[in-house]
Scaffold this active site. Structure first.
Site, PDB file in Angstrom:
ATOM      1  N   LYS A 153       0.832  -1.210   0.000  1.00  0.00           N
ATOM      2  CA  LYS A 153       0.000   0.000   0.000  1.00  0.00           C
ATOM      3  C   LYS A 153       0.869   1.264   0.000  1.00  0.00           C
ATOM      4  O   LYS A 153       0.657   2.175  -0.793  1.00  0.00           O
ATOM      5  CB  LYS A 153      -0.922  -0.007   1.228  1.00  0.00           C
ATOM      6  CG  LYS A 153      -1.996  -1.085   1.166  1.00  0.00           C
ATOM      7  CD  LYS A 153      -2.804  -1.173   2.430  1.00  0.00           C
ATOM      8  CE  LYS A 153      -2.099  -1.857   3.577  1.00  0.00           C
ATOM      9  NZ  LYS A 153      -1.774  -3.284   3.393  1.00  0.00           N
ATOM     10  N   ILE A 154       1.861   1.292   0.911  1.00  0.00           N
ATOM     11  CA  ILE A 154       2.686   2.505   1.036  1.00  0.00           C
ATOM     12  C   ILE A 154       3.628   2.630  -0.169  1.00  0.00           C
ATOM     13  O   ILE A 154       3.768   3.703  -0.765  1.00  0.00           O
ATOM     14  CB  ILE A 154       3.468   2.498   2.370  1.00  0.00           C
ATOM     15  CG1 ILE A 154       2.483   2.525   3.540  1.00  0.00           C
ATOM     16  CG2 ILE A 154       4.420   3.677   2.450  1.00  0.00           C
ATOM     17  CD1 ILE A 154       3.094   2.263   4.913  1.00  0.00           C
ATOM     18  N   THR A 231      11.248   4.328   6.325  1.00  0.00           N
ATOM     19  CA  THR A 231      10.067   4.580   7.169  1.00  0.00           C
ATOM     20  C   THR A 231       9.374   3.246   7.465  1.00  0.00           C
ATOM     21  O   THR A 231       8.213   3.219   7.870  1.00  0.00           O
ATOM     22  CB  THR A 231       9.062   5.552   6.497  1.00  0.00           C
ATOM     23  OG1 THR A 231       8.614   4.978   5.264  1.00  0.00           O
ATOM     24  CG2 THR A 231       9.674   6.913   6.231  1.00  0.00           C
ATOM     25  N   ARG A 233      10.811  -0.342   9.121  1.00  0.00           N
ATOM     26  CA  ARG A 233      11.158  -0.756  10.486  1.00  0.00           C
ATOM     27  C   ARG A 233      12.672  -0.616  10.625  1.00  0.00           C
ATOM     28  O   ARG A 233      13.427  -0.905   9.696  1.00  0.00           O
ATOM     29  CB  ARG A 233      10.751  -2.208  10.749  1.00  0.00           C
ATOM     30  CG  ARG A 233       9.268  -2.396  11.034  1.00  0.00           C
ATOM     31  CD  ARG A 233       8.841  -1.804  12.400  1.00  0.00           C
ATOM     32  NE  ARG A 233       7.414  -1.924  12.640  1.00  0.00           N
ATOM     33  CZ  ARG A 233       6.498  -1.012  12.330  1.00  0.00           C
ATOM     34  NH1 ARG A 233       6.861   0.106  11.739  1.00  0.00           N
ATOM     35  NH2 ARG A 233       5.224  -1.210  12.603  1.00  0.00           N
ATOM     36  N   ASP A 257      12.771   7.328   9.809  1.00  0.00           N
ATOM     37  CA  ASP A 257      11.669   7.546  10.753  1.00  0.00           C
ATOM     38  C   ASP A 257      11.640   6.428  11.782  1.00  0.00           C
ATOM     39  O   ASP A 257      10.849   6.470  12.722  1.00  0.00           O
ATOM     40  CB  ASP A 257      10.328   7.601  10.001  1.00  0.00           C
ATOM     41  CG  ASP A 257       9.179   7.960  10.935  1.00  0.00           C
ATOM     42  OD1 ASP A 257       9.298   8.997  11.617  1.00  0.00           O
ATOM     43  OD2 ASP A 257       8.191   7.204  11.000  1.00  0.00           O
ATOM     44  N   GLU A 262      15.016   1.858  18.662  1.00  0.00           N
ATOM     45  CA  GLU A 262      14.169   3.015  18.984  1.00  0.00           C
ATOM     46  C   GLU A 262      13.363   2.824  20.259  1.00  0.00           C
ATOM     47  O   GLU A 262      12.935   3.795  20.884  1.00  0.00           O
ATOM     48  CB  GLU A 262      13.220   3.332  17.818  1.00  0.00           C
ATOM     49  CG  GLU A 262      12.135   2.278  17.598  1.00  0.00           C
ATOM     50  CD  GLU A 262      11.181   2.640  16.449  1.00  0.00           C
ATOM     51  OE1 GLU A 262      11.670   3.024  15.374  1.00  0.00           O
ATOM     52  OE2 GLU A 262       9.958   2.529  16.652  1.00  0.00           O
ATOM     53  N   HIS A 294       9.551   8.093  14.581  1.00  0.00           N
ATOM     54  CA  HIS A 294       8.425   7.199  14.252  1.00  0.00           C
ATOM     55  C   HIS A 294       7.111   7.998  14.204  1.00  0.00           C
ATOM     56  O   HIS A 294       6.121   7.647  14.834  1.00  0.00           O
ATOM     57  CB  HIS A 294       8.327   6.051  15.263  1.00  0.00           C
ATOM     58  CG  HIS A 294       7.727   4.805  14.662  1.00  0.00           C
ATOM     59  ND1 HIS A 294       8.198   3.547  14.894  1.00  0.00           N
ATOM     60  CD2 HIS A 294       6.660   4.638  13.826  1.00  0.00           C
ATOM     61  CE1 HIS A 294       7.474   2.661  14.236  1.00  0.00           C
ATOM     62  NE2 HIS A 294       6.528   3.306  13.570  1.00  0.00           N
ATOM     63  N   GLN A 295       7.151   9.055  13.402  1.00  0.00           N
ATOM     64  CA  GLN A 295       5.970   9.921  13.306  1.00  0.00           C
ATOM     65  C   GLN A 295       5.340   9.883  11.921  1.00  0.00           C
ATOM     66  O   GLN A 295       4.402  10.641  11.649  1.00  0.00           O
ATOM     67  CB  GLN A 295       6.335  11.365  13.661  1.00  0.00           C
ATOM     68  CG  GLN A 295       7.224  12.045  12.603  1.00  0.00           C
ATOM     69  CD  GLN A 295       7.375  13.540  12.824  1.00  0.00           C
ATOM     70  OE1 GLN A 295       8.230  13.967  13.580  1.00  0.00           O
ATOM     71  NE2 GLN A 295       6.566  14.344  12.166  1.00  0.00           N
ATOM     72  N   ALA A 296       5.847   8.992  11.043  1.00  0.00           N
ATOM     73  CA  ALA A 296       5.333   9.004   9.665  1.00  0.00           C
ATOM     74  C   ALA A 296       3.824   8.773   9.643  1.00  0.00           C
ATOM     75  O   ALA A 296       3.106   9.343   8.839  1.00  0.00           O
ATOM     76  CB  ALA A 296       6.051   7.953   8.831  1.00  0.00           C
TER      77      ALA A 296
HETATM   78  P1  NAI Z   1       1.842  -3.954   2.816  1.00  0.00           P
HETATM   79  O1  NAI Z   1       1.621  -5.255   3.492  1.00  0.00           O
HETATM   80  O2  NAI Z   1       0.716  -3.338   2.051  1.00  0.00           O
HETATM   81  O3  NAI Z   1       3.091  -4.070   1.819  1.00  0.00           O
HETATM   82  C1  NAI Z   1       4.298  -4.690   2.148  1.00  0.00           C
HETATM   83  C2  NAI Z   1       4.910  -5.203   0.855  1.00  0.00           C
HETATM   84  O4  NAI Z   1       6.199  -5.726   1.166  1.00  0.00           O
HETATM   85  C3  NAI Z   1       4.092  -6.325   0.199  1.00  0.00           C
HETATM   86  O5  NAI Z   1       3.872  -6.045  -1.169  1.00  0.00           O
HETATM   87  C4  NAI Z   1       4.990  -7.557   0.388  1.00  0.00           C
HETATM   88  O6  NAI Z   1       4.870  -8.484  -0.671  1.00  0.00           O
HETATM   89  C5  NAI Z   1       6.367  -6.903   0.396  1.00  0.00           C
HETATM   90  N1  NAI Z   1       7.398  -7.769   0.935  1.00  0.00           N
HETATM   91  C6  NAI Z   1       7.296  -8.736   1.873  1.00  0.00           C
HETATM   92  N2  NAI Z   1       8.482  -9.335   2.063  1.00  0.00           N
HETATM   93  C7  NAI Z   1       9.359  -8.725   1.232  1.00  0.00           C
HETATM   94  C8  NAI Z   1      10.740  -8.898   0.965  1.00  0.00           C
HETATM   95  N3  NAI Z   1      11.459  -9.848   1.582  1.00  0.00           N
HETATM   96  N4  NAI Z   1      11.319  -8.086   0.054  1.00  0.00           N
HETATM   97  C9  NAI Z   1      10.585  -7.148  -0.607  1.00  0.00           C
HETATM   98  N5  NAI Z   1       9.269  -6.948  -0.402  1.00  0.00           N
HETATM   99  C10 NAI Z   1       8.663  -7.726   0.517  1.00  0.00           C
HETATM  100  O7  NAI Z   1       2.371  -2.966   3.956  1.00  0.00           O
HETATM  101  P2  NAI Z   1       2.325  -1.373   3.989  1.00  0.00           P
HETATM  102  O8  NAI Z   1       1.043  -0.922   4.605  1.00  0.00           O
HETATM  103  O9  NAI Z   1       2.710  -0.836   2.672  1.00  0.00           O
HETATM  104  O10 NAI Z   1       3.464  -1.062   5.084  1.00  0.00           O
HETATM  105  C11 NAI Z   1       4.829  -1.370   4.835  1.00  0.00           C
HETATM  106  C12 NAI Z   1       5.607  -1.266   6.132  1.00  0.00           C
HETATM  107  O11 NAI Z   1       5.609   0.085   6.588  1.00  0.00           O
HETATM  108  C13 NAI Z   1       4.982  -2.042   7.316  1.00  0.00           C
HETATM  109  O12 NAI Z   1       5.410  -3.407   7.315  1.00  0.00           O
HETATM  110  C14 NAI Z   1       5.501  -1.312   8.515  1.00  0.00           C
HETATM  111  O13 NAI Z   1       6.690  -1.935   8.957  1.00  0.00           O
HETATM  112  C15 NAI Z   1       5.829   0.087   7.986  1.00  0.00           C
HETATM  113  N6  NAI Z   1       4.983   1.131   8.585  1.00  0.00           N
HETATM  114  C16 NAI Z   1       5.614   2.202   9.161  1.00  0.00           C
HETATM  115  C17 NAI Z   1       4.873   3.212   9.743  1.00  0.00           C
HETATM  116  C18 NAI Z   1       5.533   4.427  10.332  1.00  0.00           C
HETATM  117  O14 NAI Z   1       4.864   5.227  11.013  1.00  0.00           O
HETATM  118  N7  NAI Z   1       6.815   4.641  10.126  1.00  0.00           N
HETATM  119  C19 NAI Z   1       3.412   3.140   9.810  1.00  0.00           C
HETATM  120  C20 NAI Z   1       2.840   1.996   9.109  1.00  0.00           C
HETATM  121  C21 NAI Z   1       3.622   1.021   8.544  1.00  0.00           C
END
Ligand code: NAI
Length: 327
Positions: A153-154, A231, A233, A257, A262, A294-296
């Site tokens: 999604k992101i 942004t 982990r 972020d 952290e 961690h404010q994204a």
């Molecule tokens: P999502 O589940 O929609 O997308 C994650 C993508 O990563 C998927 O397409 C998946 O196939 C792919 N993926 C899985 N394993 C992989 C690998 N080994 N190599 C490459 N791609 C791989 O998740 P979304 O919502 O896009 O979030 C992504 C990450 O952002 C979350 O896992 C979370 O850690 C982080 N996040 C950070 C926030 C912040 O405030 N900084 C807030 C929300 C999420």
């Protein structure tokens, strides 16, 4: 029903209180969940927890002992939960799969622009009456190659935003991305992404496969002066290797972020403390590093969505319905 929320800052409480059932015996605690604070869960059937709360076997066993049957994570990531142990103890876990991918994507691009155009430096200079441009030289985003790891999604939103800037977008994901092909994003292998990108941004989850994917070996394959953004982990990047890359100037810009250690720092005011984490202090000493705490995700819309999904998850648990957001 008693519900205890840990790591619950005033802004979290404000959002939760609006949607939580007034019949519940709700407790909103600022303390993070750990072995000391877990006793506040005594008598609760459900708890809610956030990204840096401790949910390992030791804490889960105490939660089970105190009667907790359900954990509603107020976040998307669940890498901090010992799911096997929770299952064994009969504790169900649900999460908020997406709260505002827009918030995180927009912050990601914000970090890129702030680093490129040295906005923090410029802000400080102008406040001191220094209008010199030396050291503020940036580059056009237009025409640059950006590598995105994780086409979820992101990642998709970041790709769209960068396309609007006129960037060439490379994507790496473990799955084939049909949307990427339609949008003209090139799906490539990791080596190509490391080699050809001017900017690299991480949007995949933290798993044993992705831990430290940015390390001395991957950095060695990148362009000199590459911009790295995380942004996702913290532990997707090896901090020691980042520091070496910055010292050697292989890494030209770093925007974070999230940070692998952290948990001991973020979300709290440590401005009167002596920070003991030497790697973190070294990182923030570089002029070409920008760290946010961690404010994204932190927008009004995201907080409302987190609160609403958390309460929906608790209702499903109480009604013994299948959990739509189970992990
Ligand atoms: P999502 O589940 O929609 O997308 C994650 C993508 O990563 C998927 O397409 C998946 O196939 C792919 N993926 C899985 N394993 C992989 C690998 N080994 N190599 C490459 N791609 C791989 O998740 P979304 O919502 O896009 O979030 C992504 C990450 O952002 C979350 O896992 C979370 O850690 C982080 N996040 C950070 C926030 C912040 O405030 N900084 C807030 C929300 C999420």
């Amino acid at each position: 029903m008693k519900v205890v929320s840990f790591s619950c800052k005033p802004y979290d409480k404000q959002a939760l209180i609006k949607v939580f059932d007034s019949q519940w015996d709700s407790h909103y605690l600022e303390v993070p969940l750990d072995l000391d604070s877990v006793e506040y869960a005594h008598g609760a059937q459900a708890i809610t927890a956030f990204v840096n709360d401790r949910l390992d076997a030791a804490v889960l066993e105490k939660l089970a002992h105190y009667g907790v049957k359900f954990i509603a994570l107020r976040c998307a990531g669940f890498n901090h939960v010992d799911l096997d142990c929770a299952k064994r103890l009969g504790i169900k876990v649900a999460r908020v799969p997406a709260y505002s991918p827009y918030a995180v994507a927009e912050h990601t691009v914000g970090l890129m622009l702030a680093l490129n155009r040295k906005l923090c430096r410029a802000y400080n200079r102008v406040r001191e009456g220094n209008f010199a441009l030396n050291g503020l030289l940036g580059f056009d985003m237009h025409g640059k190659t950006v590598g995105i790891v994780g086409a979820g999604k992101i990642g998709h939103l970041v790709a769209n935003m960068l396309k609007a800037f006129g960037c060439r977008v490379l994507i790496y994901d473990v799955f084939e991305c049909s949307f990427c092909a339609q949008m003209g994003f090139e799906q490539v292998d990791l080596e190509t992404l490391w080699r050809e990108s001017d900017i690299i941004t991480l949007h995949c989850p933290l798993t044993p496969d992705t831990q430290y994917m940015i390390n001395a070996q991957s950095i060695a394959q990148m362009k000199p002066g590459v911009m790295l953004i995380n942004t996702g982990r913290g532990a997707l990047m090896n901090t020691g290797d980042l520091i070496n890359g910055l010292k050697s100037k292989k890494i030209g810009y770093l925007g974070l972020d999230v940070y692998e250690n952290e948990g001991a720092l973020f979300f709290e005011d440590h401005s009167s403390d002596i920070i003991q984490d030497d790697e973190f202090e070294r990182l923030v000493s570089f002029h070409n590093v920008l760290v946010t705490g961690h404010q994204a995700y932190f927008t009004q819309e995201a907080l409302e969505h987190i609160a609403q999904t958390t309460v929906d998850n608790v209702y499903e648990f109480i009604a013994n319905k299948p959990l739509a957001n189970a992990v």
